[in-house]
Design a protein around this motif. Structure first.
Motif, PDB file in Angstrom:
ATOM      1  N   ASP A   1       0.634  -1.049  -0.243  1.00  0.00           N
ATOM      2  CA  ASP A   1       0.058   0.392  -0.074  1.00  0.00           C
ATOM      3  C   ASP A   1       0.786   1.264   0.102  1.00  0.00           C
ATOM      4  OD1 ASP A   1      -2.389  -1.367   0.195  1.00  0.00           O
ATOM      5  OD2 ASP A   1      -1.791  -1.964   2.251  1.00  0.00           O
ATOM      6  N   GLY A   2       0.366   2.116  -0.373  1.00  0.00           N
ATOM      7  CA  GLY A   2       0.799   3.261  -0.014  1.00  0.00           C
ATOM      8  C   GLY A   2       1.983   3.706  -1.122  1.00  0.00           C
ATOM      9  N   ILE A   3       3.397   4.044  -0.087  1.00  0.00           N
ATOM     10  CA  ILE A   3       4.907   3.910  -1.142  1.00  0.00           C
ATOM     11  C   ILE A   3       5.268   2.851  -1.616  1.00  0.00           C
ATOM     12  CG2 ILE A   3       5.399   6.171   0.207  1.00  0.00           C
ATOM     13  CD1 ILE A   3       7.281   4.687   0.776  1.00  0.00           C
TER      14      ILE A   3
ATOM     15  N   GLU B   1      -5.434  -3.608   2.847  1.00  0.00           N
ATOM     16  CA  GLU B   1      -7.124  -3.255   3.543  1.00  0.00           C
ATOM     17  C   GLU B   1      -7.586  -3.995   2.284  1.00  0.00           C
ATOM     18  OE1 GLU B   1      -5.742   1.132   3.787  1.00  0.00           O
ATOM     19  OE2 GLU B   1      -7.825   1.525   5.613  1.00  0.00           O
TER      20      GLU B   1
ATOM     21  N   THR C   1      -0.283  -0.928   4.026  1.00  0.00           N
ATOM     22  CA  THR C   1      -0.847  -0.186   5.675  1.00  0.00           C
ATOM     23  C   THR C   1      -1.573  -1.341   7.042  1.00  0.00           C
ATOM     24  OG1 THR C   1      -1.025   1.886   4.150  1.00  0.00           O
ATOM     25  CG2 THR C   1      -2.207   1.897   5.839  1.00  0.00           C
TER      26      THR C   1
ATOM     27  N   SER D   1       4.400   2.115   4.754  1.00  0.00           N
ATOM     28  CA  SER D   1       3.461   2.329   3.026  1.00  0.00           C
ATOM     29  C   SER D   1       3.516   3.882   3.587  1.00  0.00           C
ATOM     30  CB  SER D   1       2.340   2.243   3.913  1.00  0.00           C
ATOM     31  OG  SER D   1       1.170   2.431   4.481  1.00  0.00           O
ATOM     32  N   ALA D   2       3.431   4.860   4.507  1.00  0.00           N
ATOM     33  CA  ALA D   2       3.584   6.651   4.659  1.00  0.00           C
ATOM     34  C   ALA D   2       2.546   6.953   3.209  1.00  0.00           C
ATOM     35  CB  ALA D   2       5.616   6.449   3.706  1.00  0.00           C
ATOM     36  N   PRO D   3       1.784   6.657   3.608  1.00  0.00           N
ATOM     37  CA  PRO D   3       0.705   6.786   2.724  1.00  0.00           C
ATOM     38  C   PRO D   3       0.684   8.518   2.293  1.00  0.00           C
ATOM     39  CG  PRO D   3      -0.421   5.941   5.382  1.00  0.00           C
ATOM     40  CD  PRO D   3       0.969   6.186   5.281  1.00  0.00           C
ATOM     41  N   ARG D   4       1.142   9.474   3.340  1.00  0.00           N
ATOM     42  CA  ARG D   4       1.104  11.167   2.750  1.00  0.00           C
ATOM     43  C   ARG D   4       2.263  11.035   1.664  1.00  0.00           C
ATOM     44  NH1 ARG D   4       2.412  14.034   7.946  1.00  0.00           N
ATOM     45  NH2 ARG D   4       3.581  11.719   8.450  1.00  0.00           N
ATOM     46  N   ARG D   5       3.127  10.220   1.580  1.00  0.00           N
ATOM     47  CA  ARG D   5       3.473  10.495   0.403  1.00  0.00           C
ATOM     48  C   ARG D   5       3.426   9.439  -1.025  1.00  0.00           C
ATOM     49  NH1 ARG D   5       7.100  14.144   2.066  1.00  0.00           N
ATOM     50  NH2 ARG D   5       7.583  14.084   4.073  1.00  0.00           N
ATOM     51  N   ALA D   6       2.420   8.886  -0.815  1.00  0.00           N
ATOM     52  CA  ALA D   6       2.589   7.722  -1.859  1.00  0.00           C
ATOM     53  C   ALA D   6       1.684   8.321  -3.247  1.00  0.00           C
ATOM     54  CB  ALA D   6       0.949   6.991  -1.186  1.00  0.00           C
TER      55      ALA D   6
END
Ligand code: NAD
Length: 479
Positions: free
Chosen positions: A11-13, A41, A72, A264-269
């Motif tokens: 997920d994410g990045i 997820e 995530t 997964s650093a979602p804010r950087r995805a």
């Protein structure tokens, strides 16, 4: 020889960094095939409550080697961590996280730091066994086992021998958790005697972590139970420059999983910004693990050369040290261009080491023959009235005809009977310690006691049997 591995983009990045890493693996000349699976997820929302489809779990089992991007995990609610589930269900007991400074190419206050964090991977608070026992009190079980400790401690010393490392430092909190962390420490001391050529050292985790944060260069291998290991490895990667550069292997007897240490650093995805180095370093650990040491070194060298050339993603970019701030994909292209080249100044860490497979032989098998004697029971009671003396009075009345003695009552671990202090705050959750006053305490005596407490209109929410092993008390003392 062609390998078949399982791959999850995560997920994410995850998808961005995995694409780069697979590209590098392909261009390195490695002959491999991959089975791509989806986890986390998205799968959970499709109705697979474990976050993974049965056929994909089977693929992981069949291929034995799993390269996984971060996934995530919902915080505070939702499904249980799939990472933890995979590690535990496949018996991946050892989590190995080598972290090394690459100064002056990556900025760090600690230019000579070169550590390996060895984290126990199956036990501790990560059992995820939690309960709300009363309206006011929640509980999480910390489980530490003798074979679990033995496996990881032996692994740490075998790893040190294998990799030419000199010192193993263990960190636990055995001044507080005398039985759980105490067992880990005691077994560390016992097993370390079998490895006299390796220096051993121990710190209580709080001061140990503080020392590590200020003097990481004094440490070599750091061995920790699960939770402390999780925290310290992120700290170490960040001290070396970025949490984005650490890779890790999760090793079991038959299977292994390789992943970045970060999440997964979602804010950087989706921004093509993230540093793929953590996952790439995990992939090189994977190659070493399966015996492809030359390929592993080839990729490590290409990566180190790229770092040396000052081609950096945003997280390690520093105007004074870096030459070019690049995207995830451009960083990958630079590594590919450097395949076959060697760094000029950085010495590769693993280049001269033979990565021998570590087999663990357990020796603590005879414990089931220890003499186990039931001495009493801790009964946990939900009671809204915050007066311990009133509760003690009710319990004493209930047991007056029985062979039980109410020794103590504690609230959140603090003794409140006998002799409560008026300052001690009490919740609605009481531990009442009963010792059997006759010979030969049996589970049926406890059941009888519970029935009487129930008839006395008190609500039992949990019990813990109190045992001695070979005459030694095996439950926490109340003073
Ligand atoms: P995180 O490691 O994902 O990110 C923390 C911060 O570190 C990010 O905001 C970013 O600034 C930086 N960072 C992380 N990786 C980076 C990279 N490759 N390049 C550049 N910068 C990077 O930690 P978090 O925000 O606490 O967790 C996010 C999610 O990841 C959570 O759902 C958590 O459960 C999950 N997680 C998964 C794993 C795993 O799959 N093994 C491990 C840890 C956390």
């Amino acid at each position: 020889m062609s390998y078949r591995i399982t791959v999850a983009y995560g997920d994410g990045i995850g998808p961005e960094i995995m694409e780069v890493v697979l590209n590098i693996l392909e261009k390195s000349g490695w002959n491999f095939q991959k089975d791509i699976i989806e986890l986390g997820e998205k799968i959970y929302k499709q109705g697979h409550l474990s976050g993974i489809k049965a056929e994909d779990r089977n693929l992981i089992r069949k291929n034995k080697i799993f390269l996984k991007a971060p996934i995530t995990t919902p915080q505070g609610t939702g499904f249980k961590s799939l990472n933890v589930k995979i590690r535990k269900s496949l018996g991946l007991f050892a989590n190995i996280r080598p972290i090394r400074s690459l100064y002056p190419f990556i900025d760090t206050k600690f230019p000579n730091m070169d550590v390996v964090v060895i984290r126990e991977n199956e036990e501790d608070l990560y059992a995820g066994i939690e309960h709300r026992q009363t309206p006011e009190v929640f509980q999480c079980l910390k489980l530490i086992s003798v074979p679990g400790c033995e496996k990881i401690i032996r692994y740490a010393f075998e790893y040190a021998q294998n990799m030419g490392r000199k010192k193993v430092t263990c960190m636990v909190k055995d001044n507080i958790m005398k039985l759980t962390d105490g067992t880990f420490k005691k077994m560390f001391e016992d097993i370390s005697k079998e490895y006299p050529q390796i220096e051993k050292n121990h710190w209580i985790i709080d001061i140990g972590m503080a020392k590590f944060a200020t003097n990481p260069e004094d440490f070599d291998i750091i061995l920790l139970p699960n939770l402390y290991g999780d925290i310290l490895s992120d700290v170490s990667s960040q001290l070396a420059g970025s949490v984005g550069i650490g890779g890790s292997s999760n090793i079991g007897e038959t299977h292994a999983m390789f992943e970045a240490i970060h999440g997964s650093a979602p804010r950087r995805a989706g921004q093509n910004l993230a540093n793929p180095s953590g996952l790439l370093n995990a992939a090189t650990l994977m190659l070493s693990h399966i015996g492809e040491q030359e390929l592993s070194e080839k990729i490590q060298n290409a990566w180190l050369k790229t770092i040396e050339e000052g081609i950096h993603t945003y997280d390690i970019y520093k105007k004074s040290l870096s030459k070019q701030k690049v995207s995830t994909s451009d960083f990958g292209k630079a590594v590919i261009e450097n395949l076959g080249a060697e760094p000029k100044k950085i010495t590769p860490t693993f280049a001269s080491k033979k990565n021998k497979k570590i087999s663990i032989h357990l020796s603590y098998k005879s414990l089931s023959f220890q003499k186990r004697v039931l001495e009493g029971v801790d009964i946990f009671i939900f009671e809204n009235n915050r007066d311990p003396l009133l509760l003690a009075k009710k319990l004493k009345h209930i047991i007056q005809e029985l062979d039980w003695n109410l020794l103590y009552i504690t609230n959140r671990g603090i003794k409140v009977y006998p002799d409560p202090l008026p300052e001690t705050f009490c919740t609605d959750h009481w531990r009442c310690r009963f010792l059997f006053t006759s010979e030969n305490c049996q589970p049926s005596h406890i059941i009888n006691l519970l029935e009487k407490i129930n008839l006395g209109k008190l609500e039992v929410i949990k019990t813990e049997n109190l045992y001695s092993f070979n005459g030694k008390t095996a439950y926490s003392q109340i003073t």
